[in-house]
Structure formats: structure tokens, C-alpha cells
Design an enzyme around this catalytic site. Structure first.
Site, short mmCIF file in Angstrom:
data_model
loop_
_atom_site.label_atom_id
_atom_site.label_comp_id
_atom_site.label_asym_id
_atom_site.label_seq_id
_atom_site.Cartn_x
_atom_site.Cartn_y
_atom_site.Cartn_z
N GLN A 148 12.13 2.79 -8.71
CA GLN A 148 12.24 1.66 -7.78
C GLN A 148 11.82 0.37 -8.47
OE1 GLN A 148 13.67 1.88 -4.78
NE2 GLN A 148 13.36 -0.27 -4.28
N ASP B 221 21.35 4.77 -10.29
CA ASP B 221 21.39 3.33 -10.04
C ASP B 221 22.47 2.64 -10.87
OD1 ASP B 221 19.62 2.25 -8.11
OD2 ASP B 221 17.91 2.76 -9.37
N LYS C 33 14.96 6.02 1.56
CA LYS C 33 15.83 6.81 0.67
C LYS C 33 15.53 8.29 0.84
CE LYS C 33 16.50 2.92 -2.44
NZ LYS C 33 16.21 2.19 -3.68
N1 GUN Z 1 15.08 -2.54 -5.77
C1 GUN Z 1 15.88 -3.21 -4.92
N2 GUN Z 1 17.10 -2.62 -4.86
C2 GUN Z 1 17.06 -1.57 -5.70
C3 GUN Z 1 18.02 -0.57 -6.08
O1 GUN Z 1 19.18 -0.55 -5.64
N3 GUN Z 1 17.57 0.35 -6.98
C4 GUN Z 1 16.32 0.33 -7.51
N4 GUN Z 1 15.99 1.27 -8.39
N5 GUN Z 1 15.41 -0.59 -7.18
C5 GUN Z 1 15.78 -1.51 -6.27
#
Ligand code: GUN
Length: 287
Positions: A97, A120, A53
Site C-alpha cells: 500500500q 498493481d 481490499k
Molecule cells: N494508494 C492509493 N492507491 C493505491 C493503489 O491503487 N495501490 C497501492 N498499492 N497503493 C495505493
């Protein structure tokens, strides 16, 4: 028949190209889009995802603020960090995350994030707006999948879609996005009784189980010409795999996504897009 590969790397790049232009435009207005990430503990998959990311943000000119927190952090300490990012006018997006260590509550954590910085789309506010067709910030994996349908002009109107996932991150937001496009959506899960029958009748299958010891979507479970979107990624027999074997499924499907190189890159691209949206929202409310 052999179907068409839905290439997440190519489609994600087209999203990133658009995001880069929007970043440049925001910078001319004196706004430097910034994403703050919070990674708790040292889960190796999460560490890789967050690294990817950051790399993608760098590619398009988005600033990142990296918060790596101890595995044993308390909910109170985490809340304080989220609060300080909520009130930092130089931060436009906040991502915690997932999954979280056991002592932390996912709902308490995600709903602490300001809805305007919720890249998110996980806050109750934004999840509610999505259900009412009013969301500006939508969960990244679901919106990435919708972008894939758009790119290949896959019509959803009146289509029977089987969704094998009911999570807040994937299944529930997808349900609303698909419904908005007039699809008929059946949301399946571990207690669904006639999953094979439902899959065999589906025009489109979106699967996100992520455990090959429990579930594999095999070619005999899909109808000729179905569209298969494989969201899962897990390690199985020393390999990174989805819920289906792409090389086999594509022999019968009209379109299918590979793993890796399918939905994964789209999740990252849509995070960048949401960060730009959040940065634009910050200008509209005059902060
Ligand atoms: N863990 C797995 N996929 C995601 C996501 O799209 N966002 C977040 N914050 N954690 C994740």
C-alpha cells in the site's frame, strides 16, 4: 441538461460477480487465489483502503495474507519480506500500500515485486508491457475507469481527453489505455499553463488532483455534454470530496462519477480481477 451518474458501486459489483465465478473455477482446479498485502505504519486512509481490499477479497473467496509492518522498517527488511512472498507459491498477488514512509523508496519497493504477482501493475516490466499493448496486469484505478467507459458504452475513438494527473498509479497507465482506444490524450499537471482552455475543449476530463486548496473542476470549466471522471478523494471542510462537486457538474456533463461511490470501488474490484489473472498466470508457468 442533467447527465447520467456513473455508479462505481454498481459497476464494481458486476466485476466482482465475474471474479467470483473465476475464483470458483480456479478452486475446482485446486488453486486457491491468494493476495498478500503489506501495510507500513498507521496512516489512517491507507489502513481503511487495505481493510476494504480484504473485505472485498473475502466477498469473492480470495484468501488474504495481511502484513502490517512498523513505520520505521528499513528498505532491507521490507525487501526480504517481498522476496519471501515472491517465492511463496501459495501467494499469487502482492500489494504494497502506498504512500510509503520517507525512509523507503517507492521505485525500489514496487520493482522488487515479481512481475507475475504485481497486481498493481507498477513494476517496470508491467508498465513497459502496457506501453506496448501487451500487459496482463494493469494498474487498478486506470483499468477500473476503462471498465466504466465500457459499461456505459462511452466511445473513446477520436475523443479529446484531458487527463489531470501524471502519476505512475493513475495518469501514465491511463494515457496508454486511452491511446489504445484511439483517444487524443493531453496529460496535464501542476505546471500546465492553459488548463481551463484545455478542459473547455475536452470531450472527456479525468481529474485526480486531490487537494481542493489547489484545484477544483467547476462547471464553467467543462463543455456541455462532457464526460467527467473524478478520481480524487480528500477531506475538505469536514467532508469527503473529489476535485469537482458532483451535483453541480452533472447539470452540465453527459456522464459523471460521484465521490465517494465512483472510481474508488472500481479500484478495489480491479484488484480482485488482477489477483485472479495472477493466479491464472501461475498455472500457465507450472509453479
Ligand atoms: N494508494 C492509493 N492507491 C493505491 C493503489 O491503487 N495501490 C497501492 N498499492 N497503493 C495505493
Amino acid at each position: 441538461m442533467t447527465g447520467i451518474k456513473i455508479d462505481g458501486i454498481v459497476i464494481a459489483q458486476s466485476v466482482k460477480d465475474r471474479v467470483k465465478k473465476a475464483v470458483d473455477e480456479l478452486k475446482t482446479q485446486g488453486i486457491n487465489p491468494c493476495l498478500a498485502t503489506i501495510l507500513i505504519g498507521d496512516n489512517s486512509a491507507s489502513t481503511t483502503y487495505v481493510k476494504n481490499k480484504h473485505k472485498a477479497c473475502e466477498e469473492v473467496g480470495i484468501i488474504t495474507k495481511d502484513h502490517k509492518l512498523e513505520e520505521n522498517i528499513t528498505q532491507l527488511e521490507l525487501n526480504k519480506i517481498i522476496d519471501s512472498l515472491n517465492s511463496d507459491s501459495l501467494v499469487h498477488g502482492i500489494l504494497v500500500q502506498l504512500p510509503l514512509p520517507k525512509q523507503l523508496d517507492e521505485f525500489t519497493t514496487t520493482s522488487r515485486i515479481s512481475p507475475l504477482k504485481d497486481v498493481d501493475g507498477l513494476t517496470p516490466h508491467n508498465a513497459g508491457l502496457l506501453a506496448m499493448k501487451k500487459a496482463a496486469l494493469v494498474a487498478c484505478t486506470p483499468s477500473g475507469i476503462m471498465e466504466m467507459f465500457d459499461y456505459h458504452e462511452i466511445d473513446l475513438n477520436g475523443k479529446n481527453v484531458v487527463l489531470i494527473n501524471r502519476s505512475n498509479l493513475v495518469g501514465k497507465p491511463l494515457y496508454h489505455l486511452l491511446l489504445e482506444k484511439n483517444a487524443t490524450v493531453v496529460t496535464c499537471h501542476s505546471k500546465t499553463k492553459n488548463l481551463t482552455d484545455l478542459c473547455q475543449a475536452a470531450d472527456i476530463i479525468i481529474t485526480a488532483v486531490g487537494d481542493r486548496t489547489k484545484f477544483t473542476l467547476t462547471p464553467d470549466m467543462i463543455k456541455e455534454g462532457a464526460v467527467v471522471i473524478d478520481v480524487a478523494i480528500s477531506r475538505f471542510q469536514e467532508k469527503l470530496v473529489g476535485d469537482s462537486d458532483f451535483e453541480q457538474i452533472i447539470q452540465k456533463a453527459s456522464f459523471a462519477t460521484p465521490v465517494p461511490g465512483g472510481v474508488g470501488p472500481m479500484t478495489v474490484a480491479m484488484l480482485l480481477k488482477n489477483t485472479i489473472t495472477a493466479a491464472s498466470l501461475s498455472t500457465q508457468i507450472g509453479r
